[in-house]
Scaffold this active site. Structure first.
Site, PDB file in Angstrom:
ATOM      1  N   LYS A   1     -32.543  29.390  33.987  1.00  0.00           N
ATOM      2  CA  LYS A   1     -33.250  30.647  34.290  1.00  0.00           C
ATOM      3  C   LYS A   1     -32.415  31.860  33.896  1.00  0.00           C
ATOM      4  O   LYS A   1     -32.938  32.853  33.392  1.00  0.00           O
ATOM      5  CB  LYS A   1     -33.615  30.692  35.777  1.00  0.00           C
ATOM      6  CG  LYS A   1     -34.632  29.613  36.147  1.00  0.00           C
ATOM      7  CD  LYS A   1     -35.081  29.668  37.568  1.00  0.00           C
ATOM      8  CE  LYS A   1     -35.810  28.393  37.970  1.00  0.00           C
ATOM      9  NZ  LYS A   1     -36.971  28.062  37.138  1.00  0.00           N
TER      10      LYS A   1
ATOM     11  N   ALA B   1     -40.471  29.073  31.276  1.00  0.00           N
ATOM     12  CA  ALA B   1     -39.815  30.355  30.947  1.00  0.00           C
ATOM     13  C   ALA B   1     -40.774  31.541  30.931  1.00  0.00           C
ATOM     14  O   ALA B   1     -40.376  32.652  30.574  1.00  0.00           O
ATOM     15  CB  ALA B   1     -39.032  30.304  29.633  1.00  0.00           C
ATOM     16  N   ALA B   2     -42.026  31.342  31.337  1.00  0.00           N
ATOM     17  CA  ALA B   2     -42.953  32.487  31.404  1.00  0.00           C
ATOM     18  C   ALA B   2     -42.435  33.511  32.417  1.00  0.00           C
ATOM     19  O   ALA B   2     -42.419  34.719  32.150  1.00  0.00           O
ATOM     20  CB  ALA B   2     -44.350  32.010  31.797  1.00  0.00           C
ATOM     21  N   GLY B   3     -41.989  33.014  33.575  1.00  0.00           N
ATOM     22  CA  GLY B   3     -41.455  33.919  34.599  1.00  0.00           C
ATOM     23  C   GLY B   3     -40.182  34.589  34.115  1.00  0.00           C
ATOM     24  O   GLY B   3     -39.960  35.786  34.379  1.00  0.00           O
ATOM     25  N   ASP B   4     -39.345  33.845  33.405  1.00  0.00           N
ATOM     26  CA  ASP B   4     -38.083  34.413  32.899  1.00  0.00           C
ATOM     27  C   ASP B   4     -38.370  35.504  31.863  1.00  0.00           C
ATOM     28  O   ASP B   4     -37.712  36.548  31.843  1.00  0.00           O
ATOM     29  CB  ASP B   4     -37.220  33.310  32.265  1.00  0.00           C
ATOM     30  CG  ASP B   4     -36.872  32.227  33.263  1.00  0.00           C
ATOM     31  OD1 ASP B   4     -36.722  32.541  34.459  1.00  0.00           O
ATOM     32  OD2 ASP B   4     -36.766  31.052  32.857  1.00  0.00           O
TER      33      ASP B   4
ATOM     34  N   LYS C   1     -46.297  28.905  23.394  1.00  0.00           N
ATOM     35  CA  LYS C   1     -45.349  28.108  22.602  1.00  0.00           C
ATOM     36  C   LYS C   1     -44.606  27.143  23.514  1.00  0.00           C
ATOM     37  O   LYS C   1     -44.486  27.395  24.720  1.00  0.00           O
ATOM     38  CB  LYS C   1     -44.329  29.018  21.922  1.00  0.00           C
ATOM     39  CG  LYS C   1     -44.907  29.847  20.816  1.00  0.00           C
ATOM     40  CD  LYS C   1     -43.786  30.531  20.068  1.00  0.00           C
ATOM     41  CE  LYS C   1     -44.314  31.336  18.907  1.00  0.00           C
ATOM     42  NZ  LYS C   1     -43.311  32.267  18.408  1.00  0.00           N
TER      43      LYS C   1
HETATM   44  O1  RIB Z   1     -37.427  28.847  34.323  1.00  0.00           O
HETATM   45  C1  RIB Z   1     -37.359  27.791  33.402  1.00  0.00           C
HETATM   46  C2  RIB Z   1     -36.001  27.150  33.465  1.00  0.00           C
HETATM   47  O2  RIB Z   1     -35.838  26.536  34.724  1.00  0.00           O
HETATM   48  C3  RIB Z   1     -35.765  26.049  32.469  1.00  0.00           C
HETATM   49  O3  RIB Z   1     -35.287  26.526  31.235  1.00  0.00           O
HETATM   50  C4  RIB Z   1     -34.810  25.116  33.188  1.00  0.00           C
HETATM   51  O4  RIB Z   1     -33.546  25.051  32.633  1.00  0.00           O
HETATM   52  C5  RIB Z   1     -34.783  25.593  34.632  1.00  0.00           C
HETATM   53  O5  RIB Z   1     -33.628  26.268  34.919  1.00  0.00           O
END
Ligand code: RIB
Length: 304
Positions: A42, A251-254, A288
């Protein structure tokens, strides 16, 4: 405007399994595709997202000496992330995540913390100049809470806005809660922390009120395909998501957080606009596969 952002968080090597549906206990299923490891974590995802949105980004993290994250170091450099505080653990392996994505694009993630869980207050002290000179510091919960608390203490003393993405959700001590300016849980994390399920508009308001009552001034609850609900003492609003077909929500939230913090003014007087920008960015990410591989550039957003 170029924000200076410090991200304190995890670096993981992600292993993906793409499946039609999740297996039941005791069941064996074929996987659709065997994939190469992807860059994840994250913290690393949020650092990549922030840098790709043209913010000046410093990343505080820790990896093992196993070399498995070397490909990610290249990606950090390509994204112009300041990697001066990417520490190496002598005896603990790089973090890893095992991610199952189903045909609806939803995921389940199991994380091995590894070196991420050895980040301590002395690492944070080493990076204190970067924190002091930032506009925003962002942390998640894939690194130890004492390190986050130390970083937020330094930030608070120097007027740097603190943002916590409480993922994965766990109980937060008062010593950290009192240092958070903006909290950004998703609906699952909000429920773990508040004990209130997010099911309708009233439950969003109740959840936000729970966090506001703890003294946190700004609350953003990310709600996937519904969008993002925000609340302050004076305002609250649901900023709707963009409708797209999700392939993989990892990774949408990230991405949302990286784009949001890059757009937000230091005065925080453009919350709705910054959230909308975050929603736009995450709508591109879900179309993606993978984590860092799916995070757009600022120019991709203006072109859509
Ligand atoms: O938020 C997605 C991430 O959560 C992934 O990339 C994984 O590594 C976990 O940390």
């Amino acid at each position: 405007m170029t924000n200076h952002v410090v991200i304190l968080g995890s670096t993981n090597v992600d292993q993906f399994l793409t499946v039609e549906r999740y297996a039941k206990p005791g069941e064996t299923l074929h996987i659709e595709e065997a994939q190469q490891p992807y860059g994840g974590g994250k913290g690393a995802n949020q650092a990549i997202a922030t840098a790709r949105m043209n913010s000046h980004t410093t990343f505080i993290t820790k990896i093992g000496k196993d070399g498995i994250a070397n490909f990610m170091l290249d990606d950090f450099n390509k994204a112009n992330i300041d990697t001066s505080y990417v520490f190496e653990s002598e005896d603990t392996k790089t973090g890893q995540a095992f991610i199952t994505v189903d045909s609806q694009g939803q995921n389940m993630i199991y994380v091995y913390g590894g070196a991420n869980m050895t980040i301590d207050e002395s690492d944070v002290m080493t990076a204190q100049d970067a924190i002091i000179n930032a506009d925003f510091i962002v942390a998640q919960l894939e690194v130890p809470i004492p390190a986050i608390t130390k970083a937020f203490e330094i930030a608070r003393q120097h007027g740097v806005t603190t943002i916590l993405n409480p993922a994965p959700a766990k109980d937060l001590p008062q010593s950290l809660l009192k240092l958070i300016d903006i909290i950004i849980p998703n609906e699952t994390e909000a429920e773990v922390l508040s004990g209130l399920a997010v099911t309708d508009e009233q439950s969003m308001i109740d959840n936000a009120n729970y966090f506001l009552s703890l003294g946190i001034k700004t609350v953003l609850i990310t709600l996937g395909e519904q969008g993002t609900y925000f609340a302050t003492q004076h305002d609250h609003q649901l900023i709707k998501a963009y409708k797209v077909k999700a392939i993989d929500t990892t990774a949408a939230g990230d991405t949302f957080i990286g784009a949001f913090v890059s757009k937000l003014t230091k005065e925080m007087d453009n919350l709705a606009e910054a959230i909308d920008f975050g929603n736009k960015a995450s709508a591109l990410t879900v179309q993606k596969s993978g984590a860092q591989s799916s995070i757009p550039l600022a120019s991709d957003i203006s072109n859509n």
